[in-house]
Motif scaffolding. Structure first.
Motif, PDB file in Angstrom:
ATOM      1  N   ASP A 122       0.823  -1.214   0.000  1.00  0.00           N
ATOM      2  CA  ASP A 122       0.000   0.000   0.000  1.00  0.00           C
ATOM      3  C   ASP A 122       0.857   1.264   0.000  1.00  0.00           C
ATOM      4  O   ASP A 122       0.441   2.293  -0.537  1.00  0.00           O
ATOM      5  CB  ASP A 122      -0.929   0.025   1.225  1.00  0.00           C
ATOM      6  N   LEU A 123       2.034   1.195   0.609  1.00  0.00           N
ATOM      7  CA  LEU A 123       2.871   2.392   0.757  1.00  0.00           C
ATOM      8  C   LEU A 123       3.243   3.004  -0.591  1.00  0.00           C
ATOM      9  O   LEU A 123       3.174   4.218  -0.767  1.00  0.00           O
ATOM     10  CB  LEU A 123       4.132   2.062   1.552  1.00  0.00           C
ATOM     11  N   SER A 124       3.626   2.175  -1.529  1.00  0.00           N
ATOM     12  CA  SER A 124       4.084   2.692  -2.834  1.00  0.00           C
ATOM     13  C   SER A 124       2.945   3.214  -3.699  1.00  0.00           C
ATOM     14  O   SER A 124       3.190   3.806  -4.752  1.00  0.00           O
ATOM     15  CB  SER A 124       4.859   1.607  -3.583  1.00  0.00           C
ATOM     16  N   CYS A 125       1.705   3.020  -3.274  1.00  0.00           N
ATOM     17  CA  CYS A 125       0.539   3.480  -4.048  1.00  0.00           C
ATOM     18  C   CYS A 125       0.165   4.925  -3.739  1.00  0.00           C
ATOM     19  O   CYS A 125      -0.746   5.467  -4.369  1.00  0.00           O
ATOM     20  CB  CYS A 125      -0.657   2.568  -3.782  1.00  0.00           C
ATOM     21  N   VAL A 126       0.840   5.531  -2.789  1.00  0.00           N
ATOM     22  CA  VAL A 126       0.537   6.915  -2.427  1.00  0.00           C
ATOM     23  C   VAL A 126       1.243   7.838  -3.410  1.00  0.00           C
ATOM     24  O   VAL A 126       2.464   7.817  -3.524  1.00  0.00           O
ATOM     25  CB  VAL A 126       0.967   7.224  -0.971  1.00  0.00           C
ATOM     26  N   ARG A 127       0.451   8.638  -4.118  1.00  0.00           N
ATOM     27  CA  ARG A 127       0.997   9.530  -5.128  1.00  0.00           C
ATOM     28  C   ARG A 127       0.547  10.974  -4.907  1.00  0.00           C
ATOM     29  O   ARG A 127       0.444  11.754  -5.848  1.00  0.00           O
ATOM     30  CB  ARG A 127       0.561   9.065  -6.512  1.00  0.00           C
ATOM     31  N   VAL A 128       0.270  11.288  -3.670  1.00  0.00           N
ATOM     32  CA  VAL A 128      -0.108  12.649  -3.287  1.00  0.00           C
ATOM     33  C   VAL A 128       0.815  13.062  -2.136  1.00  0.00           C
ATOM     34  O   VAL A 128       1.458  12.213  -1.513  1.00  0.00           O
ATOM     35  CB  VAL A 128      -1.593  12.719  -2.842  1.00  0.00           C
ATOM     36  N   PRO A 129       0.890  14.353  -1.845  1.00  0.00           N
ATOM     37  CA  PRO A 129       1.687  14.756  -0.686  1.00  0.00           C
ATOM     38  C   PRO A 129       1.217  14.006   0.572  1.00  0.00           C
ATOM     39  O   PRO A 129       0.020  13.883   0.822  1.00  0.00           O
ATOM     40  CB  PRO A 129       1.416  16.254  -0.572  1.00  0.00           C
ATOM     41  N   ALA A 130       2.181  13.475   1.306  1.00  0.00           N
ATOM     42  CA  ALA A 130       1.852  12.672   2.489  1.00  0.00           C
ATOM     43  C   ALA A 130       2.652  13.162   3.687  1.00  0.00           C
ATOM     44  O   ALA A 130       3.859  13.405   3.593  1.00  0.00           O
ATOM     45  CB  ALA A 130       2.137  11.203   2.226  1.00  0.00           C
ATOM     46  N   PHE A 131       1.948  13.269   4.801  1.00  0.00           N
ATOM     47  CA  PHE A 131       2.553  13.680   6.062  1.00  0.00           C
ATOM     48  C   PHE A 131       2.338  12.564   7.071  1.00  0.00           C
ATOM     49  O   PHE A 131       1.224  12.063   7.228  1.00  0.00           O
ATOM     50  CB  PHE A 131       1.911  14.971   6.569  1.00  0.00           C
ATOM     51  N   ILE A 132       3.407  12.186   7.736  1.00  0.00           N
ATOM     52  CA  ILE A 132       3.359  11.146   8.756  1.00  0.00           C
ATOM     53  C   ILE A 132       3.682  11.833  10.077  1.00  0.00           C
ATOM     54  O   ILE A 132       4.791  12.353  10.260  1.00  0.00           O
ATOM     55  CB  ILE A 132       4.384  10.037   8.458  1.00  0.00           C
ATOM     56  N   ILE A 133       2.726  11.873  10.978  1.00  0.00           N
ATOM     57  CA  ILE A 133       2.926  12.511  12.281  1.00  0.00           C
ATOM     58  C   ILE A 133       2.912  11.404  13.324  1.00  0.00           C
ATOM     59  O   ILE A 133       1.944  10.639  13.402  1.00  0.00           O
ATOM     60  CB  ILE A 133       1.844  13.580  12.559  1.00  0.00           C
ATOM     61  N   HIS A 134       3.993  11.328  14.079  1.00  0.00           N
ATOM     62  CA  HIS A 134       4.169  10.197  14.992  1.00  0.00           C
ATOM     63  C   HIS A 134       4.745  10.679  16.324  1.00  0.00           C
ATOM     64  O   HIS A 134       5.555  11.599  16.353  1.00  0.00           O
ATOM     65  CB  HIS A 134       5.118   9.176  14.355  1.00  0.00           C
ATOM     66  N   GLY A 135       4.327  10.043  17.397  1.00  0.00           N
ATOM     67  CA  GLY A 135       4.856  10.348  18.723  1.00  0.00           C
ATOM     68  C   GLY A 135       6.100   9.538  19.013  1.00  0.00           C
ATOM     69  O   GLY A 135       6.086   8.304  18.888  1.00  0.00           O
ATOM     70  N   ASP A 136       7.163  10.207  19.391  1.00  0.00           N
ATOM     71  CA  ASP A 136       8.440   9.534  19.654  1.00  0.00           C
ATOM     72  C   ASP A 136       8.345   8.523  20.799  1.00  0.00           C
ATOM     73  O   ASP A 136       9.103   7.569  20.847  1.00  0.00           O
ATOM     74  CB  ASP A 136       9.513  10.586  19.969  1.00  0.00           C
ATOM     75  N   LYS A 137       7.399   8.711  21.703  1.00  0.00           N
ATOM     76  CA  LYS A 137       7.255   7.829  22.856  1.00  0.00           C
ATOM     77  C   LYS A 137       6.055   6.887  22.716  1.00  0.00           C
ATOM     78  O   LYS A 137       5.537   6.370  23.702  1.00  0.00           O
ATOM     79  CB  LYS A 137       7.138   8.668  24.132  1.00  0.00           C
ATOM     80  N   ASP A 138       5.652   6.636  21.481  1.00  0.00           N
ATOM     81  CA  ASP A 138       4.515   5.755  21.194  1.00  0.00           C
ATOM     82  C   ASP A 138       4.912   4.310  21.502  1.00  0.00           C
ATOM     83  O   ASP A 138       5.855   3.786  20.909  1.00  0.00           O
ATOM     84  CB  ASP A 138       4.119   5.902  19.722  1.00  0.00           C
ATOM     85  N   ILE A 139       4.203   3.672  22.425  1.00  0.00           N
ATOM     86  CA  ILE A 139       4.485   2.268  22.746  1.00  0.00           C
ATOM     87  C   ILE A 139       3.487   1.319  22.069  1.00  0.00           C
ATOM     88  O   ILE A 139       3.597   0.102  22.215  1.00  0.00           O
ATOM     89  CB  ILE A 139       4.520   2.020  24.274  1.00  0.00           C
ATOM     90  N   ILE A 140       2.541   1.854  21.333  1.00  0.00           N
ATOM     91  CA  ILE A 140       1.568   1.031  20.617  1.00  0.00           C
ATOM     92  C   ILE A 140       2.033   0.813  19.176  1.00  0.00           C
ATOM     93  O   ILE A 140       2.036  -0.307  18.673  1.00  0.00           O
ATOM     94  CB  ILE A 140       0.164   1.655  20.692  1.00  0.00           C
ATOM     95  N   VAL A 141       2.421   1.882  18.508  1.00  0.00           N
ATOM     96  CA  VAL A 141       2.970   1.808  17.149  1.00  0.00           C
ATOM     97  C   VAL A 141       4.408   2.329  17.221  1.00  0.00           C
ATOM     98  O   VAL A 141       4.634   3.488  17.550  1.00  0.00           O
ATOM     99  CB  VAL A 141       2.136   2.642  16.154  1.00  0.00           C
ATOM    100  N   SER A 142       5.353   1.467  16.915  1.00  0.00           N
ATOM    101  CA  SER A 142       6.770   1.805  17.096  1.00  0.00           C
ATOM    102  C   SER A 142       7.250   2.889  16.138  1.00  0.00           C
ATOM    103  O   SER A 142       6.688   3.085  15.055  1.00  0.00           O
ATOM    104  CB  SER A 142       7.632   0.547  16.917  1.00  0.00           C
ATOM    105  N   ASN A 143       8.319   3.540  16.540  1.00  0.00           N
ATOM    106  CA  ASN A 143       8.966   4.531  15.685  1.00  0.00           C
ATOM    107  C   ASN A 143       9.475   3.881  14.399  1.00  0.00           C
ATOM    108  O   ASN A 143       9.502   4.513  13.344  1.00  0.00           O
ATOM    109  CB  ASN A 143      10.126   5.205  16.422  1.00  0.00           C
ATOM    110  N   GLU A 144       9.865   2.606  14.491  1.00  0.00           N
ATOM    111  CA  GLU A 144      10.344   1.889  13.302  1.00  0.00           C
ATOM    112  C   GLU A 144       9.258   1.841  12.226  1.00  0.00           C
ATOM    113  O   GLU A 144       9.560   1.999  11.041  1.00  0.00           O
ATOM    114  CB  GLU A 144      10.753   0.465  13.671  1.00  0.00           C
ATOM    115  N   LEU A 145       8.007   1.648  12.644  1.00  0.00           N
ATOM    116  CA  LEU A 145       6.926   1.610  11.652  1.00  0.00           C
ATOM    117  C   LEU A 145       6.751   2.962  10.980  1.00  0.00           C
ATOM    118  O   LEU A 145       6.507   3.031   9.767  1.00  0.00           O
ATOM    119  CB  LEU A 145       5.622   1.132  12.291  1.00  0.00           C
TER     120      LEU A 145
END
Length: 178
Positions: A114-137
């Motif tokens: 799915d990632l490579s199908c994005v063809r519009v401006p994309a912003f990913i906002i993530h919390g550095d201390k997120d323990i549910i969804v890792s920073n690696e993701l």
């Protein structure tokens, strides 16, 4: 503008893939549980299958406890009991069966294509201390979505819309208006 939070981020990405982003001029992912929430033999990131199975089991046997646990894990900064209860009640308002099915989908779905199908401006906002969804993701999303912008809130957990409320609002509105 399509915005997806947590599992909604994975759903937004799947939309971009299936419908070629029809009608979407910008994508904003907030603490997105993507591309894979659970680890696989060729994807060592995210939660273990055993961890996700434990969540599913708790959804089946003691959903109120699951919702309480989740609401307490949302934030990196302290919040009042009222805020924790508010988010617990939001989680409890979901369908019990829907909660279980979401857990199964989080364990089973693989959104790497799915990632490579994005063809519009994309912003990913993530919390550095997120323990549910890792920073690696979040990093994998950023690398997999051509031209995306990754913004990390240093004092936020998974509940990025509330941990650093003013900073989040400023970043979000800037992404919307850019």
């Amino acid at each position: 503008i399509l915005v997806g939070f947590s599992m909604g981020g994975a759903i937004a990405l799947r939309y971009m893939n299936i419908y070629k982003g029809f009608g979407v001029c910008k994508l904003i992912l907030l603490s997105a549980a993507a591309p894979c929430f659970a680890q696989r033999s060729d994807f060592p990131y995210g939660k273990t299958v055993e961890e996700v199975n434990s969540l599913i089991n708790l959804a089946e046997t003691d959903r109120p406890q699951l919702c309480l646990n989740f609401s307490k894990q949302l934030f990196a900064s302290p919040h009042s009991d009222a805020v924790i209860d508010w988010f617990r009640n939001i989680a409890l308002s979901a369908s019990g069966l829907g909660t279980i099915k979401c857990g199964i989908a989080l364990r089973e779905e693989d959104g790497r294509k799915d990632l490579s199908c994005v063809r519009v401006p994309a912003f990913i906002i993530h919390g550095d201390k997120d323990i549910i969804v890792s920073n690696e993701l979040a990093e994998i999303q950023h690398k997999g979505i051509c031209g995306s912008k990754l913004i990390t809130l240093s004092n936020s957990g998974h509940g990025i819309t509330y941990d650093e409320l003013e900073k989040f609002n400023s970043i979000f509105l800037s992404a919307v208006n850019s």
